[in-house]
Structures are given as structure tokens and as C-alpha cells.
Design a protein around this motif. Structure first.
Motif: not given
Length: 239
Positions: A210-211, A234-239
Motif C-alpha cells: 500500500q505505501l 496508511l490512514n491518510l491513504i484510506a481517507e
């Protein structure tokens, strides 16, 4: 042991992938470098102490698992620490000796090398482990083979092995809350640790994917991040 990096843990996981449990334990310990001696030649208890140390360094001292009642099948939780099952290392010589009823036996404690040899030969008879470990046997001074030892002497040798290497067979005392059955559950550190390492590695590889996909970072750069920083990204990607 020094703190293991995520990159090192992935190397350890990869080293164990292509092995069956017995050889996997050796591959994992060799990759981790936790023993100055080849793990295959260590007595089984010494090998398992190394695995316990590796597990504690990787996931901490707390151990939580589930066993099933042999009477009713109820799932019973196991909760203890590594220290609870880390037994004192026996001060056993390389070669042990037993004299009983005119029989004299010299033997060593079973190692992974012994078990692997029998496994590769397709031998499933556990009694042959003892015969492989016996280096010398006599009856009233006359040389005999290990297979000629009477059952009571073989049992005495096995008892001496168990007393000299208690870490090789760890049992947890459990009681079923449903039916009240009490029993001793064997605890296999190799299987337990591997069953924890597998999902950890799968999760770590997903995070790397993911990263790397989002930021173009290399695996080394991603693994150099702290778990907290990886989680934030990872949370930023999921936003």
C-alpha cells in the motif's frame, strides 16, 4: 537478543516458508542467528529455549492461546508468560550414562538432527529416536545394540533424557469450565510462534504494498518507519 527489525523478521519468515515444522524450526533459528551453535545439533530443550527467546523478542512475553477440552471439545483459553514456561537449562554433559541391572548405556539428548534423520528416512517409530541417541550399550560388560536393551532399561533411559532436558516437553495444566475436565496440554513453541509470524508477515507485506503504491517508497524505506508513522500514512491513504 538484540531488538529484531521488521526487515529481519521478514527474512526469518521467508526462511521458514519452504520447510516442514521440524526443519522449519532450524531454518528460523539459523536466520535469526540466536545461537552460536548450529540449532540442529542442540538438544531439543535448548532449541526451544532459543525459540522462546525469539518469540519474546518478537511479540512480547505474554502468550494467549486456545486449547480444546479432550472430554467435551470446549474451547479453553490459555494465558501465561514466556517466563512461566522457561525452564532452567539442565547442566547435562554431552554424553549421559545409565547403569541398571547389569546394563550400561551411554547416550546423548535427542536433537533436531536426530529427528530429521529419521524423518528423511521415512521412519515414524518414536522408539527409534532412543536407539539413534545411544552411542554405547553393554550387558554384563558385553557389547550389545540399543535394540537389545530390555524395555525397563529403555524406559529408564527415556526418563533420564526427560529429566535432563525438561524444556523439550512443556505441558500446560488446564481445566475445562464447561465439564470440569482437567488435563495437561502440550505446548509446541515452534508451531505457536509460526502461527503468529505468518499473519504478521502477511499484514506487513500488505502495508508495504500500500505505501509503496501510494508514495513510491522502497521496502527498506517503509520498514525503517516506526509502526506509528506507518499507521498514520496508511490512514491518510484510506481517507
Amino acid at each position: 537478543m538484540e531488538m529484531l527489525s521488521s526487515e529481519k523478521l521478514l527474512e526469518i519468515w521467508e526462511a521458514g516458508l519452504s520447510h516442514r515444522p521440524l526443519s522449519r524450526a532450524i531454518a528460523v533459528l539459523r536466520a535469526a542467528g540466536v545461537s552460536a551453535r548450529d540449532p540442529a545439533t542442540l538438544p531439543l530443550g535448548a532449541r526451544d529455549r532459543c525459540l522462546l527467546a525469539l518469540r519474546e523478542e518478537t511479540f512480547g512475553p505474554e502468550i494467549n492461546g486456545v486449547a480444546h477440552c479432550p472430554e467435551c471439545g470446549e474451547a479453553v483459553e490459555m494465558q501465561f508468560t514466556v517466563a512461566d514456561i522457561r525452564l532452567p537449562a539442565a547442566d547435562a554433559a554431552e554424553t549421559l550414562a545409565l547403569d541398571r541391572d547389569g546394563y550400561a548405556v551411554r547416550f546423548h539428548l535427542p536433537t533436531s538432527e536426530d529427528l530429521l534423520s529419521l524423518e528423511l528416512a521415512g521412519v515414524e517409530d518414536d522408539s527409534l529416536v532412543l536407539e539413534r541417541c545411544v552411542s554405547d550399550a553393554t550387558r554384563d560388560g558385553e557389547a550389545i545394540t540399543a535394540g537389545e536393551l530390555p524395555e525397563e532399561v529403555r524406559e529408564a533411559v527415556a526418563e533420564t533424557m526427560a529429566a535432563s532436558d525438561p524444556q523439550a516437553q512443556v505441558e500446560i495444566s488446564l481445566e475445562c469450565p464447561a465439564c470440569g475436565k482437567s488435563w495437561l496440554e502440550m505446548f509446541d513453541i515452534e508451531s505457536f510462534f509460526w502461527n503468529e509470524l505468518q499473519p504478521w508477515a502477511a499484514r506487513m507485506l500488505r502495508e508495504i504494498h500500500q505505501l509503496a503504491s501510494a508514495y513510491g517508497w522502497s521496502q527498506r524505506e517503509i520498514l525503517a518507519l516506526s509502526p506509528l508513522r506507518r499507521s498514520v500514512y496508511l490512514n491518510l491513504i484510506a481517507e
